[in-house]
Design a protein around this motif. Structure first.
Motif, short mmCIF file in Angstrom:
data_model
loop_
_atom_site.label_atom_id
_atom_site.label_comp_id
_atom_site.label_asym_id
_atom_site.label_seq_id
_atom_site.Cartn_x
_atom_site.Cartn_y
_atom_site.Cartn_z
N ALA A 11 0.83 -1.20 0.00
CA ALA A 11 0.00 0.00 0.00
C ALA A 11 0.87 1.26 0.00
CB ALA A 11 -0.92 0.00 1.22
N ARG A 12 1.94 1.24 0.75
CA ARG A 12 2.82 2.42 0.78
C ARG A 12 3.53 2.61 -0.54
NH1 ARG A 12 4.54 2.58 7.15
NH2 ARG A 12 2.41 2.20 7.86
N GLU A 13 3.88 1.49 -1.16
CA GLU A 13 4.50 1.58 -2.49
C GLU A 13 3.50 2.13 -3.50
OE1 GLU A 13 6.38 -2.07 -3.70
OE2 GLU A 13 6.17 -1.51 -5.80
N TYR A 14 2.26 1.65 -3.42
CA TYR A 14 1.22 2.14 -4.31
C TYR A 14 0.99 3.64 -4.11
CZ TYR A 14 -0.38 -2.51 -5.84
OH TYR A 14 -0.48 -3.76 -6.40
N ALA A 15 1.03 4.08 -2.86
CA ALA A 15 0.81 5.51 -2.60
C ALA A 15 1.86 6.35 -3.29
CB ALA A 15 0.83 5.76 -1.08
N SER A 16 3.10 5.88 -3.24
CA SER A 16 4.19 6.61 -3.90
C SER A 16 4.00 6.61 -5.41
CB SER A 16 5.53 5.97 -3.53
OG SER A 16 6.57 6.58 -4.23
N SER A 28 -5.23 1.45 -7.53
CA SER A 28 -5.69 2.58 -6.75
C SER A 28 -6.87 2.18 -5.85
CB SER A 28 -6.10 3.72 -7.71
OG SER A 28 -6.37 4.88 -6.98
N THR A 29 -7.74 1.33 -6.37
CA THR A 29 -8.87 0.83 -5.57
C THR A 29 -8.37 -0.01 -4.41
OG1 THR A 29 -10.27 0.83 -7.55
CG2 THR A 29 -11.00 -0.52 -5.69
N LEU A 30 -7.34 -0.86 -4.69
CA LEU A 30 -6.76 -1.66 -3.61
C LEU A 30 -6.14 -0.77 -2.53
CD1 LEU A 30 -4.94 -4.57 -5.53
CD2 LEU A 30 -7.02 -4.71 -4.14
N LEU A 31 -5.47 0.28 -2.96
CA LEU A 31 -4.86 1.20 -2.01
C LEU A 31 -5.92 1.88 -1.15
CD1 LEU A 31 -2.49 2.83 -0.84
CD2 LEU A 31 -2.77 4.40 -2.78
N ASP A 32 -6.96 2.40 -1.80
CA ASP A 32 -8.02 3.08 -1.03
C ASP A 32 -8.70 2.14 -0.05
OD1 ASP A 32 -7.52 5.48 -2.29
OD2 ASP A 32 -9.01 5.15 -3.88
N SER A 33 -8.91 0.89 -0.49
CA SER A 33 -9.53 -0.09 0.38
C SER A 33 -8.65 -0.35 1.60
CB SER A 33 -9.76 -1.39 -0.40
OG SER A 33 -10.17 -2.42 0.45
N HIS A 34 -7.32 -0.44 1.35
CA HIS A 34 -6.41 -0.73 2.46
C HIS A 34 -6.34 0.45 3.45
CE1 HIS A 34 -3.07 -2.61 4.59
NE2 HIS A 34 -2.52 -1.39 4.63
N ILE A 35 -6.24 1.65 2.96
CA ILE A 35 -6.07 2.77 3.91
C ILE A 35 -7.37 3.08 4.67
CG2 ILE A 35 -4.12 3.83 2.70
CD1 ILE A 35 -5.94 5.86 1.50
N GLU A 36 -8.52 2.57 4.20
CA GLU A 36 -9.76 2.69 4.99
C GLU A 36 -9.70 1.81 6.22
OE1 GLU A 36 -13.31 1.91 2.78
OE2 GLU A 36 -12.87 3.52 1.33
N ARG A 37 -9.00 0.68 6.10
CA ARG A 37 -8.94 -0.30 7.19
C ARG A 37 -7.69 -0.15 8.05
NH1 ARG A 37 -8.04 -4.90 4.48
NH2 ARG A 37 -8.17 -3.94 2.46
N CYS A 38 -6.66 0.52 7.55
CA CYS A 38 -5.37 0.55 8.26
C CYS A 38 -5.00 1.99 8.64
CB CYS A 38 -4.30 -0.08 7.38
SG CYS A 38 -2.67 -0.10 8.12
#
Ligand SMILES: [Zn+2]
Length: 150
Positions: A11-16, A28-38
């Protein structure tokens, strides 16, 4: 626990990557899903976005000192460039002269005169070569190489 750490790393790599505009819609959808939970990754992404925006909008700094290379390096480089150019010019002139000699008309009077003088030079060269080859040579006197005269 290990899987969660891997997801957080991804997720952090995706954010960068998203900040560079190179993240796919799926990622991007995977990243948004992860940061909603983490919450940890959400805080990381918020910090990353903030720092990146500040860096991108900051005015460019001008150096206080001007950096320049020593003049000797430029002079040596300039000498090399001039030498290479001169060598190229000499090569072109030499090749042009060679082609001019080979393709000139044989019927022109100037060409005939030139051939006459070249013939004399050629004859002189042949005579000189013959004299060198027929001169006594230590190897030939012993009979090691036989008779090599023309
Ligand atoms: Zn996470």
């Amino acid at each position: 626990m290990r899987t969660r750490a891997r997801r957080c790393d991804r997720a952090r790599e995706y954010a960068s990557v998203r900040l560079d505009g190179e993240l796919s819609d799926f990622e991007s959808t995977l990243l948004d899903s992860h940061i909603e939970r983490c919450p940890s990754c959400r805080a990381f992404v918020d910090d990353l976005v903030g720092v990146t925006e500040r860096l991108r909008t900051a005015p460019l700094e001008r150096p206080l000192i001007v950096v320049s290379l020593p003049q000797r390096r430029f002079a040596a480089l300039r000498t090399m460039q001039v030498s290479a150019a001169a060598a190229a010019v000499v090569s072109v002139i030499g090749i042009g002269a060679l082609f001019g000699m080979l393709h000139a008309s044989a019927t022109s009077p100037a060409r005939t005169a030139k051939l006459g003088s070249m013939g004399e030079g050629k004859r002189e060269f042949r005579d000189l070569r013959r004299a060198v080859l027929t001169a006594p040579h230590p190897e030939r006197q012993r009979g090691g190489l036989g008779n090599l005269s023309v």
